[in-house]
Motif scaffolding. Sequence first.
Motif, PDB file in Angstrom:
ATOM      1  N   ARG A 147       0.900  -1.345  -0.030  1.00 25.23           N
ATOM      2  CA  ARG A 147      -0.094   0.228   0.025  1.00 25.23           C
ATOM      3  C   ARG A 147       0.859   1.257   0.147  1.00 25.23           C
ATOM      4  NH1 ARG A 147      -3.864   1.530   5.085  1.00 25.23           N
ATOM      5  NH2 ARG A 147      -1.737   2.584   5.607  1.00 25.23           N
ATOM      6  N   ALA A 148       0.316   2.405  -0.763  1.00 22.81           N
ATOM      7  CA  ALA A 148       1.174   3.320  -0.622  1.00 22.81           C
ATOM      8  C   ALA A 148       1.033   4.206   0.490  1.00 22.81           C
ATOM      9  CB  ALA A 148       0.723   4.426  -1.983  1.00 22.81           C
ATOM     10  N   THR A 149       2.231   4.879   0.759  1.00 28.82           N
ATOM     11  CA  THR A 149       2.397   5.731   2.148  1.00 28.82           C
ATOM     12  C   THR A 149       2.416   7.227   1.729  1.00 28.82           C
ATOM     13  OG1 THR A 149       4.639   5.341   2.454  1.00 28.82           O
ATOM     14  CG2 THR A 149       3.335   3.881   3.258  1.00 28.82           C
ATOM     15  N   LEU A 150       2.288   8.016   2.795  1.00 28.01           N
ATOM     16  CA  LEU A 150       2.708   9.372   2.726  1.00 28.01           C
ATOM     17  C   LEU A 150       4.177   9.640   1.993  1.00 28.01           C
ATOM     18  CD1 LEU A 150       1.056  10.872   5.841  1.00 28.01           C
ATOM     19  CD2 LEU A 150       0.067  10.977   3.635  1.00 28.01           C
ATOM     20  N   ARG A 151       4.862   8.957   2.551  1.00 28.33           N
ATOM     21  CA  ARG A 151       6.402   8.847   2.087  1.00 28.33           C
ATOM     22  C   ARG A 151       6.476   8.558   0.646  1.00 28.33           C
ATOM     23  NH1 ARG A 151      10.599   9.462   5.209  1.00 28.33           N
ATOM     24  NH2 ARG A 151       9.228   8.873   7.138  1.00 28.33           N
ATOM     25  N   ASP A 152       5.705   7.595   0.183  1.00 31.16           N
ATOM     26  CA  ASP A 152       5.890   7.437  -1.250  1.00 31.16           C
ATOM     27  C   ASP A 152       5.311   8.670  -2.014  1.00 31.16           C
ATOM     28  OD1 ASP A 152       6.477   4.758  -0.890  1.00 31.16           O
ATOM     29  OD2 ASP A 152       4.530   4.055  -0.577  1.00 31.16           O
ATOM     30  N   ILE A 153       4.240   9.182  -1.689  1.00 37.30           N
ATOM     31  CA  ILE A 153       3.672  10.392  -2.465  1.00 37.30           C
ATOM     32  C   ILE A 153       4.615  11.489  -2.242  1.00 37.30           C
ATOM     33  CG2 ILE A 153       2.117  12.116  -2.375  1.00 37.30           C
ATOM     34  CD1 ILE A 153       0.131  10.247  -1.206  1.00 37.30           C
ATOM     35  N   ALA A 154       5.438  11.599  -0.990  1.00 36.11           N
ATOM     36  CA  ALA A 154       6.378  12.754  -0.842  1.00 36.11           C
ATOM     37  C   ALA A 154       7.551  12.573  -1.803  1.00 36.11           C
ATOM     38  CB  ALA A 154       7.027  12.729   0.567  1.00 36.11           C
ATOM     39  N   GLN A 155       8.169  11.315  -1.959  1.00 33.47           N
ATOM     40  CA  GLN A 155       9.272  10.939  -2.842  1.00 33.47           C
ATOM     41  C   GLN A 155       8.823  11.008  -4.234  1.00 33.47           C
ATOM     42  OE1 GLN A 155      10.083   7.006  -1.577  1.00 33.47           O
ATOM     43  NE2 GLN A 155      11.769   7.743   0.159  1.00 33.47           N
ATOM     44  N   ALA A 156       7.766  10.906  -4.698  1.00 35.32           N
ATOM     45  CA  ALA A 156       7.360  11.021  -6.028  1.00 35.32           C
ATOM     46  C   ALA A 156       7.435  12.597  -6.391  1.00 35.32           C
ATOM     47  CB  ALA A 156       6.056  10.456  -6.248  1.00 35.32           C
ATOM     48  N   LEU A 157       7.175  13.252  -5.421  1.00 33.04           N
ATOM     49  CA  LEU A 157       7.025  14.723  -5.897  1.00 33.04           C
ATOM     50  C   LEU A 157       8.062  15.646  -5.225  1.00 33.04           C
ATOM     51  CD1 LEU A 157       3.310  15.300  -4.795  1.00 33.04           C
ATOM     52  CD2 LEU A 157       4.320  15.106  -7.129  1.00 33.04           C
ATOM     53  N   GLY A 158       9.047  15.089  -4.421  1.00 34.67           N
ATOM     54  CA  GLY A 158      10.077  15.618  -4.203  1.00 34.67           C
ATOM     55  C   GLY A 158       9.989  16.602  -2.959  1.00 34.67           C
ATOM     56  N   ILE A 159       8.868  16.326  -2.170  1.00 38.51           N
ATOM     57  CA  ILE A 159       8.516  17.313  -1.218  1.00 38.51           C
ATOM     58  C   ILE A 159       8.369  16.359   0.257  1.00 38.51           C
ATOM     59  CG2 ILE A 159       7.300  18.945  -2.713  1.00 38.51           C
ATOM     60  CD1 ILE A 159       4.716  17.393  -1.751  1.00 38.51           C
ATOM     61  N   THR A 160       8.338  17.106   1.255  1.00 38.77           N
ATOM     62  CA  THR A 160       8.422  16.490   2.555  1.00 38.77           C
ATOM     63  C   THR A 160       7.068  15.966   2.629  1.00 38.77           C
ATOM     64  OG1 THR A 160       7.475  18.320   3.730  1.00 38.77           O
ATOM     65  CG2 THR A 160       9.845  18.379   3.416  1.00 38.77           C
ATOM     66  N   VAL A 161       6.996  14.825   3.790  1.00 39.18           N
ATOM     67  CA  VAL A 161       6.079  14.149   4.357  1.00 39.18           C
ATOM     68  C   VAL A 161       4.970  15.034   4.857  1.00 39.18           C
ATOM     69  CG1 VAL A 161       5.172  12.315   5.742  1.00 39.18           C
ATOM     70  CG2 VAL A 161       7.226  12.063   4.405  1.00 39.18           C
ATOM     71  N   ALA A 162       5.351  16.177   5.681  1.00 43.44           N
ATOM     72  CA  ALA A 162       4.548  16.905   6.586  1.00 43.44           C
ATOM     73  C   ALA A 162       3.916  17.641   5.305  1.00 43.44           C
ATOM     74  CB  ALA A 162       5.284  17.822   7.399  1.00 43.44           C
ATOM     75  N   THR A 163       4.314  18.033   4.223  1.00 45.05           N
ATOM     76  CA  THR A 163       3.819  18.959   3.432  1.00 45.05           C
ATOM     77  C   THR A 163       2.612  18.145   2.863  1.00 45.05           C
ATOM     78  OG1 THR A 163       5.615  20.287   2.746  1.00 45.05           O
ATOM     79  CG2 THR A 163       3.705  20.119   1.068  1.00 45.05           C
ATOM     80  N   VAL A 164       2.898  16.647   2.482  1.00 43.66           N
ATOM     81  CA  VAL A 164       1.858  15.762   1.751  1.00 43.66           C
ATOM     82  C   VAL A 164       0.696  15.876   2.780  1.00 43.66           C
ATOM     83  CG1 VAL A 164       1.443  13.538   0.885  1.00 43.66           C
ATOM     84  CG2 VAL A 164       3.502  14.603   0.488  1.00 43.66           C
ATOM     85  N   SER A 165       1.114  15.438   4.046  1.00 46.84           N
ATOM     86  CA  SER A 165      -0.089  15.160   5.154  1.00 46.84           C
ATOM     87  C   SER A 165      -0.944  16.599   4.978  1.00 46.84           C
ATOM     88  CB  SER A 165       0.621  14.993   6.470  1.00 46.84           C
ATOM     89  OG  SER A 165      -0.264  15.047   7.335  1.00 46.84           O
ATOM     90  N   ARG A 166      -0.298  17.751   5.086  1.00 45.70           N
ATOM     91  CA  ARG A 166      -0.998  19.130   5.083  1.00 45.70           C
ATOM     92  C   ARG A 166      -1.870  19.340   3.892  1.00 45.70           C
ATOM     93  NH1 ARG A 166       0.611  22.163   9.425  1.00 45.70           N
ATOM     94  NH2 ARG A 166       0.209  24.060   8.455  1.00 45.70           N
ATOM     95  N   ALA A 167      -1.408  18.893   2.804  1.00 43.48           N
ATOM     96  CA  ALA A 167      -2.032  19.088   1.446  1.00 43.48           C
ATOM     97  C   ALA A 167      -3.305  18.229   1.464  1.00 43.48           C
ATOM     98  CB  ALA A 167      -0.984  18.980   0.187  1.00 43.48           C
TER      99      ALA A 167
END
Length: 356
Positions: A3-23
């Motif tokens: 299953r995809a995690t917040l970290r996977d999304i962050a790495q795909a976009l080159g941003i932080t996990v915290a930014t993904v979570s807040r978005a």
Amino acid sequence: MKRATLRDIAQALGITVATVSRALKGYPDISSDTKARVLDTAQRLHYTPNPLAVKLRQQHFSVVGMIIPETVHPFFSSVVSGVIDVADRHDYQVMLTQSNESMQKEQRQARMLQAAGVDGLLVCLSNETVAVDHLRAAQDWGTPVVQFDKISRELASSYVVVNDFQGAFDATIHLLSQGLTRVAHIRGPEHPDNAKQRLAGYRAALAQAGVPFRPEYVRQCQHVTQEEGYRFTRELLALPEPPQAVFTITDLVAVGALLAAKDAGRRVPQDLAIIGFSDWHVASVMDPPISSVYQPGFEMGRQAMHLLLREMHLVQHDEPVEHQAVVLDTDLRIRQSSVVAAEEVQVAGVLQGTGS
């Protein structure tokens, strides 16, 4: 499929996990462009919210899973008591399972506990466990994992262990310091890290004392039983130049060594000094009482549960988890089985050297 995690999304976009979570939560300080890219990537990767974080927000968090090799083992009983001591104080229940030193059972139990919706896992690996994919799978699904006692360094996780190397080193030095230069080691199975560390401590003590390592003085348990301790000790005593002392992987193996020595007509400690590891109650009531390396099981359980609580809290707040390693000190408990008078060492060495 993982299953995809917040970290996977962050790495795909080159941003932080915290930014993904807040978005994903729609925070106003995140630009609309970033929100759109995060949502698009989340959909593409089939991301779904972490069930642990959701349950925590709904205040339904209450259960952690625990896998141990065996429930009747005194050491593991003390670890479980330590875990429950901390869990109770934080209103958590502990779902306990037993692998019986089987990797297959351990894998099934990890899947079962995950399916049951536990919020974290405490795991002591079985003697058979080599691959840890079942624990990585739990982590990928957002379930924190903390290892204790028998661990795999192939898994990125927090863990609690005792200083197995130092404990084994101290035990072996204790024997060598009495002039016992022929020291054997009945070691644990090939894969557990604690068995490797205890072997390394034994070898380091020999090296420091200038005593050559002799492969014929090492025997390897598969199941870490009293029967193996008995059988291997009889084999060691039958060598042309038998050992004067033996350091064993656990007290149960040491009990087997003691019984084997007696049945072979050898005196303990005069003809064969013996020292174990764990400091079970049984060690102190044997005849003679068996020296042992104490490992603090209760404190290990407490520390492991504290680490798990910390990681679950971080997951709750979608914060990155930095794994921690806790190494607890051991303590050498010297009893009659390993204390040999200097003159007895000399006599025993002469007698054993002649094969009598």
